[in-house]
Design a protein around this motif. Structure first.
Motif, PDB file in Angstrom:
ATOM      1  N   VAL A  33      -8.184 -19.524 -24.017  1.00 12.51           N
ATOM      2  CA  VAL A  33      -8.246 -20.601 -23.018  1.00 12.51           C
ATOM      3  C   VAL A  33      -8.144 -19.938 -21.648  1.00 12.51           C
ATOM      4  CG1 VAL A  33      -7.013 -22.577 -22.051  1.00 12.51           C
ATOM      5  CG2 VAL A  33      -7.225 -22.340 -24.531  1.00 12.51           C
ATOM      6  N   LEU A  34      -9.129 -20.164 -20.811  1.00 16.86           N
ATOM      7  CA  LEU A  34      -9.151 -19.522 -19.495  1.00 16.86           C
ATOM      8  C   LEU A  34      -9.542 -20.505 -18.403  1.00 16.86           C
ATOM      9  CD1 LEU A  34      -9.821 -16.568 -21.095  1.00 16.86           C
ATOM     10  CD2 LEU A  34     -10.463 -16.066 -18.771  1.00 16.86           C
ATOM     11  N   CYS A  80     -17.607 -14.481 -22.305  1.00 18.96           N
ATOM     12  CA  CYS A  80     -16.746 -14.594 -21.123  1.00 18.96           C
ATOM     13  C   CYS A  80     -16.809 -13.304 -20.324  1.00 18.96           C
ATOM     14  CB  CYS A  80     -15.306 -14.884 -21.545  1.00 18.96           C
ATOM     15  SG  CYS A  80     -14.156 -14.857 -20.160  1.00 18.96           S
ATOM     16  N   ALA A 116     -15.914 -29.919 -11.040  1.00 22.27           N
ATOM     17  CA  ALA A 116     -14.936 -30.279 -12.065  1.00 22.27           C
ATOM     18  C   ALA A 116     -13.666 -30.813 -11.413  1.00 22.27           C
ATOM     19  CB  ALA A 116     -14.622 -29.074 -12.929  1.00 22.27           C
ATOM     20  N   GLU A 148      -7.454 -28.604 -23.176  1.00 22.38           N
ATOM     21  CA  GLU A 148      -7.426 -27.208 -22.708  1.00 22.38           C
ATOM     22  C   GLU A 148      -8.814 -26.558 -22.718  1.00 22.38           C
ATOM     23  OE1 GLU A 148      -5.656 -25.221 -26.807  1.00 22.38           O
ATOM     24  OE2 GLU A 148      -4.509 -25.049 -24.929  1.00 22.38           O
ATOM     25  N   ARG A 154     -17.302 -31.198 -21.050  1.00 20.63           N
ATOM     26  CA  ARG A 154     -17.576 -29.991 -20.289  1.00 20.63           C
ATOM     27  C   ARG A 154     -19.060 -29.685 -20.352  1.00 20.63           C
ATOM     28  NH1 ARG A 154     -14.949 -24.779 -22.746  1.00 20.63           N
ATOM     29  NH2 ARG A 154     -15.920 -23.863 -20.890  1.00 20.63           N
TER      30      ARG A 154
HETATM   31  N1  MTE Z   1     -13.042 -26.606 -14.433  1.00 21.61           N
HETATM   32  C1  MTE Z   1     -13.002 -25.324 -14.809  1.00 21.61           C
HETATM   33  N2  MTE Z   1     -13.923 -24.900 -15.692  1.00 21.61           N
HETATM   34  C2  MTE Z   1     -13.929 -23.617 -16.099  1.00 21.61           C
HETATM   35  C3  MTE Z   1     -12.983 -22.706 -15.603  1.00 21.61           C
HETATM   36  C4  MTE Z   1     -12.017 -23.182 -14.669  1.00 21.61           C
HETATM   37  O1  MTE Z   1     -11.158 -22.446 -14.172  1.00 21.61           O
HETATM   38  N3  MTE Z   1     -12.066 -24.514 -14.316  1.00 21.61           N
HETATM   39  N4  MTE Z   1     -12.985 -21.402 -16.055  1.00 21.61           N
HETATM   40  C5  MTE Z   1     -14.237 -20.907 -16.610  1.00 21.61           C
HETATM   41  C6  MTE Z   1     -14.046 -19.666 -17.328  1.00 21.61           C
HETATM   42  S1  MTE Z   1     -13.773 -18.292 -16.363  1.00 21.61           S
HETATM   43  C7  MTE Z   1     -14.192 -19.552 -18.683  1.00 21.61           C
HETATM   44  S2  MTE Z   1     -14.153 -18.061 -19.470  1.00 21.61           S
HETATM   45  C8  MTE Z   1     -14.336 -20.752 -19.527  1.00 21.61           C
HETATM   46  C9  MTE Z   1     -13.257 -20.756 -20.582  1.00 21.61           C
HETATM   47  O2  MTE Z   1     -13.412 -21.840 -21.442  1.00 21.61           O
HETATM   48  P1  MTE Z   1     -12.352 -22.005 -22.624  1.00 21.61           P
HETATM   49  O3  MTE Z   1     -10.991 -22.082 -21.983  1.00 21.61           O
HETATM   50  O4  MTE Z   1     -12.753 -23.245 -23.335  1.00 21.61           O
HETATM   51  O5  MTE Z   1     -12.470 -20.778 -23.484  1.00 21.61           O
HETATM   52  O6  MTE Z   1     -14.254 -21.951 -18.774  1.00 21.61           O
HETATM   53  C10 MTE Z   1     -14.912 -21.919 -17.539  1.00 21.61           C
HETATM   54  N5  MTE Z   1     -14.867 -23.219 -16.982  1.00 21.61           N
END
Ligand code: MTE
Ligand code: MO
Length: 203
Positions: A33-34, A80, A116, A148, A154
């Motif tokens: 989760v990032l 990623c 977002a 998460e 998304r």
């Molecule tokens: N709204 C939002 N979307 C985001 C992010 C974020 O910080 N905020 N991070 C991105 C990043 S860097 C990655 S690697 C993926 C991670 O999705 P996951 O947590 O479902 O693996 O979401 C992306 N989408």
């Protein structure tokens, strides 16, 4: 032998073609989760998606309106920028281009800005978004997308690094000319093609 080579060997042992791994990536079966900031908790009932910018008439969809559109399953690999890749992830949602067809986008439009919760943005040229495997997704692996991982909805754009797939998507803005988003202004590559290893500014 280093970690990345062992990881590729492991993949081959499992009968998966290591050529599916872009340069500099390793595969994982976990689902990290990032994101920056907190996880927003927003219900499907509260959620809306606004399609705006250079369109004839902007629209705001509720979740039930989005989910009533023809939807599909996509199985794809995700990559990623922090170097993990995950294979054969299964998502359910509406194709980006089908949602886009609900508004009349001006012929001059070249790019899209995903907006977002909490102001996260990311920019993408229109062309890669029109592919078959680009979804506004609300299920992962047959289950409602967890908060998460970006629920209620998304974006899923498997051809570019995963930061270009906004979690907690709320607005899609159609623009003429490019407008770098959050990470693109903070050191990440503007294009983000994993096969060209476009991770950071200057790559
Ligand atoms: N709204 C939002 N979307 C985001 C992010 C974020 O910080 N905020 N991070 C991105 C990043 S860097 C990655 S690697 C993926 C991670 O999705 P996951 O947590 O479902 O693996 O979401 C992306 N989408
Ligand atoms: Mo990321």
């Amino acid at each position: 032998m280093g970690f990345f080579e062992r990881n590729r060997d492991e993949l081959a042992r499992r009968g998966v073609d290591p050529a599916r791994l872009p340069p500099g990536q390793y595969f994982t079966e976990r689902f990290p989760v990032l994101h920056v900031g907190d996880v927003p908790t927003i219900s499907r009932e509260q959620w809306t998606l606004r399609l705006f910018g250079e369109v004839r008439e902007e629209r705001t969809l509720r979740f039930d309106e989005l989910a009533a559109l023809p939807h599909t399953d996509v199985v794809c690999d995700i990559h990623c920028v922090t170097k993990w890749s995950k294979f054969d992830t299964r998502w359910t949602g509406v194709r980006f281009r089908d949602a886009m067809a609900l508004v009349e986008v001006a012929p001059s439009v070249t790019h899209v800005v995903e907006h977002a919760e909490y102001g996260y943005t990311t920019n993408v040229p229109l062309a890669p978004l029109l592919a078959d495997d680009v979804l506004l997704a609300w299920e992962f692996d047959g289950e409602p997308l967890t908060a998460e991982h970006g629920g209620p909805v998304r974006l899923m754009l498997p051809s570019l690094y995963f930061w270009k797939s906004a979690k907690w998507l709320r607005e899609i803005e159609f623009v003429t000319g490019d407008r770098p988003g959050f990470w693109e202004r903070n050191g990440y590559h503007n294009e983000g093609d994993p096969w060209r290893e476009q991770r950071y500014w200057g790559d």
